[in-house]
Structures are given as structure tokens and as C-alpha cells.
Scaffold this active site. Structure first.
Site, PDB file in Angstrom:
ATOM      1  N   ASP A   1      10.106   1.792   1.483  1.00 30.87           N
ATOM      2  CA  ASP A   1       9.732   3.140   1.045  1.00 30.87           C
ATOM      3  C   ASP A   1       9.818   3.213  -0.473  1.00 30.87           C
ATOM      4  OD1 ASP A   1       9.125   5.968   1.078  1.00 30.87           O
ATOM      5  OD2 ASP A   1       9.970   6.037   3.104  1.00 30.87           O
TER       6      ASP A   1
ATOM      7  N   GLY B   1       8.991   0.103  -2.844  1.00 32.45           N
ATOM      8  CA  GLY B   1       7.634  -0.247  -3.246  1.00 32.45           C
ATOM      9  C   GLY B   1       6.654   0.850  -2.925  1.00 32.45           C
ATOM     10  N   ASP B   2       5.380   0.516  -3.044  1.00 40.01           N
ATOM     11  CA  ASP B   2       4.280   1.457  -2.847  1.00 40.01           C
ATOM     12  C   ASP B   2       3.361   0.897  -1.779  1.00 40.01           C
ATOM     13  OD1 ASP B   2       2.052   3.076  -2.964  1.00 40.01           O
ATOM     14  OD2 ASP B   2       1.584   2.671  -5.062  1.00 40.01           O
ATOM     15  N   PHE B   3       3.282   1.577  -0.620  1.00 37.38           N
ATOM     16  CA  PHE B   3       2.480   1.000   0.466  1.00 37.38           C
ATOM     17  C   PHE B   3       0.982   1.026   0.219  1.00 37.38           C
ATOM     18  CE2 PHE B   3       3.678   5.133   2.953  1.00 37.38           C
ATOM     19  CZ  PHE B   3       2.700   5.878   2.320  1.00 37.38           C
TER      20      PHE B   3
ATOM     21  N   HIS C   1      -0.425  10.644   9.490  1.00 39.83           N
ATOM     22  CA  HIS C   1      -0.840  12.059   9.532  1.00 39.83           C
ATOM     23  C   HIS C   1      -0.691  12.741   8.175  1.00 39.83           C
ATOM     24  CE1 HIS C   1       3.189  14.365  10.394  1.00 39.83           C
ATOM     25  NE2 HIS C   1       3.366  13.401   9.517  1.00 39.83           N
TER      26      HIS C   1
END
Length: 341
Positions: free
Chosen positions: A206, A232-234, A251
């Protein structure tokens, strides 16, 4: 035969008045939570209104009127001037086992005012929150560590309550490493691993402002040796794993953004890797379902949306995943299992 009392059906105007007054009720419940009224009553039992007012810094007459309004809605039980909390009202206590305290505070402090821009949002197709804050809500939340932590706690509260029983009869697919992408406080991964074989390893992935909450939860569960917490950055990249979990993530995002998240997973994984998408599936027609209420939140706050089964199938197929099965659960959520082609 004993006489039965028939409760007359309210006329449409009376029902509509209740709907229109909903904003007042939500604020009143927030005050009960924020002042600590629910926490005191949940921990210590019934108290006089005067004592509650003194201990919480409230004006006695104003607090009495607030309680009088909420008691018929099932939050309080009163006996003259003594007030007790009901099981419903107790969920606003900070210490309740199914507490929604952080959810009440987060919603009223971050979502309430942006909804004043909903009319513009429906006209423009852009989130009302984006107009109110001048930036996407998730960006605004991430800029303040305290706000971000509150949001993480609130999401953990609501998802843990709603997912009760979801994994009772569920077994993870084969695979040694399980990565929860956008895993928040790590509670979903903790539940999956504690119900699985002890040789499985986990990753909670996350944003940097969220991972401290995950580290605390993982340590508290005694899984620090089995679970790695990675920041991190998904949208950029995710860790390599055998099984990926996206719990209540897609969602939050529109289709284009969701495809970017799925593309990051596909780039890190090998063919045959498994994906678990945990989401509510919107039923067709006018059938009541929690996802239809949640979708109003999505409409007002983010670019995301609740989706039906076919929409998820098409989204995953376009990203290179084949849906294997959709597992219904006792909760409002389903587990959609897919395999990377």
C-alpha cells in the site's frame, strides 16, 4: 383472541420527509460518537444526562434534546433522566468489538460537506469531492498523515464488520506467496493466512502513509515473520507473488484506472498466477443490495463505481485474466477468482 395493533403505513410525504432529514440524523449520530457519549455508556452503563454533559463538555439541555431525537431511532433507551445505550447505539463506541466510531468520524469529517456538490457532480460526471476539495479525495487524504490514518481505520472497521463469515468455508488457491494489493491495515491478509497453511507467505502492499498501520496489525497478529509490508504505488508496479488479492480496491476506480492496476499485476506475475477480487456484485433490477447504497458514495467521492458480475468479467478479460469462478459468501461481498493467461 388478543387484539393486534396495526401500525398505519406512513404517507409518501412523511416517508420523503424522513429521507430528506437524513443529513440531520447522520450529524446527530456523529456528535454522539465524537463526544464520547456512546463510549461512556457502552463501558459503564446508564448515566444521567447531566453527568454525560459534564463529562463530555456538552450543554445539558442540548444533549437531552439530541438523545430524545435519537432514542426513537433505536440508539438509546431512556428512563426518566437516565440514558442507556442500545446494541445499535453501542456501535458508535470507540471500544465496541464492532465499532464504527472511526467510520462515523471519517464520513462526517471528510464526506459530508463534499456531498453538497452532488448536484454539480451529477451534471458534470465528475466527483463532487473533487470540486469541493479542488483535487481527488484520495490525494487530499494522503497529504495529511492523520487523515490518512483515520481513513485506513474507518475502512478496516466497515470491511471487518461486513465481511463477517466471508472466509469461513473458503480456501485459498494453490500458491506460496499471497500479495494483498492496496491491503490497508492488512486485516484481510491476516485472516486469509491464519486460515491457511503455515508455510504460506504474505505481502501487504500500500501507499507509504498507510503501511505503518499494516505493520502494527501484522505484528499484533503474530505474523511479522511471515508477512512483508511493502510501500509503493500500484499504478506503477507491484511485488511478484503467486496469488494477488484486490479487496475493495477496484470499486474505487474507473475502468481505465482499474485496467492500470490490473496491468501492474499482470506485469509482475507469471502466467497462471491467481487473482482474487473481493467486491460486492450489483444485482440487476430494483433488488435491494448494499452495493447500490455504496455506489452513491462512489458517485460523490471518487471516479470509481460498483459493478455487476458481467462488468467485472469484461474488465478482467480485457486485462488478460480469465474468470474461473465467483464464490458467493454470507457477507454482501463475493470472491471472484481469476487466472492470468
Amino acid at each position: 383472541m388478543p387484539e393486534t395493533t396495526t401500525v398505519p403505513e406512513l404517507p409518501p410525504t412523511a416517508v420523503m420527509m424522513q429521507i430528506l432529514a437524513g443529513f440531520q440524523t447522520s450529524q446527530a449520530a456523529y456528535v454522539v460518537a465524537k463526544l464520547g457519549i456512546a463510549t461512556i455508556l457502552d463501558q459503564e452503563g446508564p448515566k444521567p444526562v447531566a453527568e454525560l454533559a459534564r463529562r463530555t463538555g456538552a450543554q445539558p439541555e442540548a444533549l437531552r434534546r439530541l438523545i430524545r431525537t435519537l432514542a426513537p431511532l433505536g440508539l438509546f433507551a431512556t428512563d426518566d433522566d437516565r440514558v442507556g445505550i442500545t446494541p445499535l447505539g453501542a456501535t458508535l463506541s470507540e471500544t465496541h468489538t464492532r465499532s464504527l466510531y472511526d467510520m462515523a468520524c471519517m464520513w462526517m469529517e471528510t464526506h459530508y460537506l463534499p456531498f453538497s456538490e452532488l448536484l454539480d457532480g451529477v451534471r458534470s460526471g465528475k466527483p463532487a469531492a473533487e470540486k469541493y476539495y479542488g483535487q481527488p479525495i484520495l490525494t487530499w487524504l494522503a497529504a495529511d498523515p492523520e487523515r490518512a490514518a483515520q481513513f485506513t481505520r474507518a475502512m478496516a472497521e466497515v470491511t471487518s464488520s461486513l465481511r463477517t463469515g466471508m472466509f469461513d468455508d473458503y480456501r485459498l488457491p494453490a500458491g506460496r506467496t499471497v500479495a494483498d494489493i492496496g491491503g490497508g491495515d492488512g486485516s484481510v491478509l491476516v485472516e486469509l493466512l491464519t486460515r491457511s497453511e503455515s508455510d504460506r507467505q504474505g505481502i501487504v502492499f500500500d501507499q507509504p502513509n498507510v503501511t505503518p498501520e499494516a505493520e502494527k496489525a501484522i505484528a499484533a497478529a503474530g505474523l511479522a515473520e511471515r508477512v512483508e509490508v511493502v510501500a509503493g504505488d500500484f499504478f506503477a508496479e507491484v511485488p511478484t507473488a503467486d496469488i494477488y488479492v484486490l479487496g475493495y480496491i477496484l470499486h474505487d476506480w474507473d475502468d481505465a484506472s482499474s485496467r492500470r492496476i490490473l496491468a501492474s499485476i499482470a506485469a509482475a506475475a507469471s502466467p497462471g498466477a491467481r487473482l482474487l477480487v473481493i467486491e460486492g456484485m450489483v444485482p440487476a433490477g430494483d433488488t435491494p443490495h448494499l452495493t447500490k447504497a455504496i455506489d452513491l458514495t462512489m458517485l460523490g467521492m471518487v471516479t470509481g463505481k460498483e459493478r455487476g458480475e458481467q462488468e467485472y468479467r469484461e474488465l478482467l478479460d480485457g486485462a488478460g485474466f480469465t474468470v474461473d469462478r465467483i464464490v458467493a459468501t454470507p457477507s454482501p461481498f463475493s470472491i471472484l477468482e481469476a487466472t492470468l493467461r
